[in-house]
Design a protein around this motif. Structure first.
Motif, mmCIF file in Angstrom:
data_model
loop_
_atom_site.group_PDB
_atom_site.id
_atom_site.type_symbol
_atom_site.label_atom_id
_atom_site.label_comp_id
_atom_site.label_asym_id
_atom_site.label_seq_id
_atom_site.Cartn_x
_atom_site.Cartn_y
_atom_site.Cartn_z
ATOM 1 N N ASP A 234 0.955 -1.182 0.046
ATOM 2 C CA ASP A 234 0.028 -0.021 0.006
ATOM 3 C C ASP A 234 0.874 1.029 0.083
ATOM 4 O O ASP A 234 1.303 1.932 0.937
ATOM 5 N N TYR A 235 1.294 1.626 -1.203
ATOM 6 C CA TYR A 235 2.345 2.503 -1.246
ATOM 7 C C TYR A 235 1.703 4.092 -0.931
ATOM 8 O O TYR A 235 2.566 4.587 -0.324
ATOM 9 N N LYS A 236 0.654 4.233 -0.810
ATOM 10 C CA LYS A 236 0.060 5.462 -0.806
ATOM 11 C C LYS A 236 -0.116 5.770 0.913
ATOM 12 O O LYS A 236 0.093 6.691 1.554
ATOM 13 N N ALA A 237 -0.485 4.363 1.462
ATOM 14 C CA ALA A 237 -0.433 4.364 3.220
ATOM 15 C C ALA A 237 0.987 4.785 3.532
ATOM 16 O O ALA A 237 1.162 5.457 4.329
ATOM 17 N N ILE A 238 2.009 4.179 2.782
ATOM 18 C CA ILE A 238 3.539 4.403 3.326
ATOM 19 C C ILE A 238 3.859 5.835 3.028
ATOM 20 O O ILE A 238 4.740 6.298 4.005
ATOM 21 N N GLU A 239 3.365 6.467 1.986
ATOM 22 C CA GLU A 239 3.888 7.859 1.655
ATOM 23 C C GLU A 239 3.183 8.845 2.698
ATOM 24 O O GLU A 239 3.770 9.690 3.271
ATOM 25 N N GLN A 240 1.851 8.552 3.159
ATOM 26 C CA GLN A 240 1.170 9.257 4.250
ATOM 27 C C GLN A 240 1.859 8.962 5.466
ATOM 28 O O GLN A 240 1.836 10.016 6.404
ATOM 29 N N GLY A 244 5.817 10.970 9.346
ATOM 30 C CA GLY A 244 5.452 11.214 10.269
ATOM 31 C C GLY A 244 6.222 10.283 11.505
ATOM 32 O O GLY A 244 6.571 10.944 12.688
ATOM 33 N N MET A 245 6.266 9.055 11.037
ATOM 34 C CA MET A 245 6.913 8.176 11.996
ATOM 35 C C MET A 245 8.312 8.290 12.218
ATOM 36 O O MET A 245 8.861 8.361 13.425
ATOM 37 N N ALA A 246 9.060 8.723 10.996
ATOM 38 C CA ALA A 246 10.333 8.918 11.135
ATOM 39 C C ALA A 246 10.519 10.266 12.175
ATOM 40 O O ALA A 246 11.316 10.304 12.852
ATOM 41 N N MET A 247 9.673 11.281 12.071
ATOM 42 C CA MET A 247 9.840 12.611 12.873
ATOM 43 C C MET A 247 9.601 12.116 14.342
ATOM 44 O O MET A 247 10.478 12.554 15.117
ATOM 45 N N GLU A 248 8.989 11.068 14.736
ATOM 46 C CA GLU A 248 8.526 10.618 15.982
ATOM 47 C C GLU A 248 9.663 10.009 16.688
ATOM 48 O O GLU A 248 10.258 10.156 17.412
ATOM 49 N N VAL A 249 10.357 9.119 15.542
ATOM 50 C CA VAL A 249 11.865 8.528 15.995
ATOM 51 C C VAL A 249 12.848 9.691 16.243
ATOM 52 O O VAL A 249 13.480 9.373 17.417
ATOM 53 N N LEU A 250 12.796 10.351 15.379
ATOM 54 C CA LEU A 250 14.141 11.605 15.668
ATOM 55 C C LEU A 250 13.833 12.398 16.963
ATOM 56 O O LEU A 250 14.683 12.448 17.718
ATOM 57 N N LYS A 251 12.387 12.762 17.130
ATOM 58 C CA LYS A 251 12.336 13.309 18.514
ATOM 59 C C LYS A 251 12.306 12.683 19.704
ATOM 60 O O LYS A 251 13.108 13.198 20.618
ATOM 61 N N GLU A 252 12.155 11.318 19.547
ATOM 62 C CA GLU A 252 12.352 10.729 20.780
ATOM 63 C C GLU A 252 13.756 10.428 21.092
ATOM 64 O O GLU A 252 14.202 10.392 22.435
ATOM 65 N N LEU A 253 14.587 9.913 19.980
ATOM 66 C CA LEU A 253 16.193 9.652 20.259
ATOM 67 C C LEU A 253 16.796 11.256 20.833
ATOM 68 O O LEU A 253 17.500 11.276 21.830
#
Length: 343
Positions: A234-240, A244-253
């Motif tokens: 589901d490429y559209k879901a991945i794009e969406q 945001g998930m990457a930003m959550e990882v960065l912020k938590e680290l």
């Protein structure tokens, strides 16, 4: 008593065969110039390495072969021998066989025996999971040197007789999105000078209530679902969701370590595609951080990607440098990342 520091001594990688560019794919599958342009614009990946020969359909590299090559390169770069390793962990979504575990076949090829071995079945975050488990094993004090690996070989899902013209978009994207490869890194608790310290690792399932973004089936002799695709995305879901998930990882680290955005010198972002990765990097917004990306030239190599990025980043890092790596898995939505620094 404080826990020992876990250091990353070196990383290595291996890719099968020569690079296959979009023009070569288009010629092999009788696709016109507009299809090649679609790959360039929509996916943004120029080439990839494949474990299957496009002309003959012959599989020329197994994950065990590539993993062994990557592991030996990492060990050589670390100045160690296979018998220095006392724990091995492999993260992969595509083992060569269900049994025996591919990690044990890599150990066999390296001449390693009488150690603890683990294999994690996971998509793109399996590499971080391997680092995490290797690090945790070292922190027990019972092990000193861990060989952690990640890799994927999608040859079993790559049919050179594909009729791409009749393929659904959820299947077609996988023909051009992925490449094959393996990577490895050597972790140790030994006080090695000038080695990067692994400060933090995050690895978390966040998929409760979310439909899978990618499904890969593994059929046995009895295929009880004839007519269904073995691989969907589901490429559209991945794009969406992934940015945001990457930003959550960065912020938590950053929060865990007390680092600011300006204190990150190297960013190893998710290697999803040539178009999505730059978009994620722009949204992460780390001023002054050097991006370490390889996806445009070798495509999405799954669990090999973080190790290939490390192989590029580690030799560049000098005392005081800090790096953050991020990996996101869409199968059931896992977010992962790690932070390391030269001290």
């Amino acid at each position: 008593m404080s826990k020992p520091e876990v250091r990353v001594l070196a990383a290595g990688s291996a890719l099968p065969g020569p690079a296959v560019d979009n023009a070569a794919l288009a010629r092999r599958f009788n696709m016109d110039a507009s299809w090649e342009q679609w790959v360039d614009v929509f996916i943004g990946t120029r080439s990839r390495h494949l474990a299957v020969d496009l002309e003959s359909g012959e599989i020329r590299s197994s994950l065990a072969e590539l993993g062994t090559e990557a592991a030996q390169r990492a060990l050589d770069a670390a100045g160690l021998r296979p018998d220095d390793v006392d724990v091995m962990v492999l993260g992969t979504a595509t083992p060569d066989q269900l049994m025996p575990a591919t990690v044990n076949m890599i150990a066999e090829r390296l001449g390693i025996n009488d150690i603890a071995t683990y294999q994690l079945q996971s998509g793109c975050t399996g590499a971080v999971g391997a680092m995490d488990l290797g690090r945790q094993m070292l922190l027990t004090g019972e092990h000193r040197t861990a060989l952690v690996l990640g890799g994927d070989v999608c040859a079993k899902h790559f049919d050179v007789d594909f009729d791409l013209k009749n393929m659904a978009p959820t299947e077609l994207v996988n023909v051009v999105l992925f490449g094959d490869g393996a990577g490895a890194a050597v972790l140790t608790t030994e006080p090695v000078a000038d080695a990067a310290v692994m400060h933090e690792i995050l690895n978390r399932l966040t998929g409760l209530g979310r439909p899978p973004g990618q499904v890969v089936d593994w059929y046995g002799q009895a295929n009880r679902r004839p007519g269904e695709s073995a691989l969907q995305e589901d490429y559209k879901a991945i794009e969406q969701l992934v940015p945001g998930m990457a930003m959550e990882v960065l912020k938590e680290l950053l929060d865990r370590l007390g680092w600011t955005e300006t204190e990150v010198d190297y960013l190893l972002p998710p290697q999803l595609s040539g178009t999505m990765t730059p978009r994620i990097v722009a949204e992460l917004g780390l001023p002054g951080a050097e991006e370490i990306s390889v996806v445009t030239d070798i495509a999405n190599t799954g669990n090999a990607a973080p190790f290939i990025q490390l192989e590029h980043a580690l030799p560049e890092m000098v005392s005081g440098d800090r790096a953050i790596g991020i990996a996101i898995e869409s199968s059931k939505w896992i977010k992962a990342g790690f932070a390391l620094g030269k001290v």
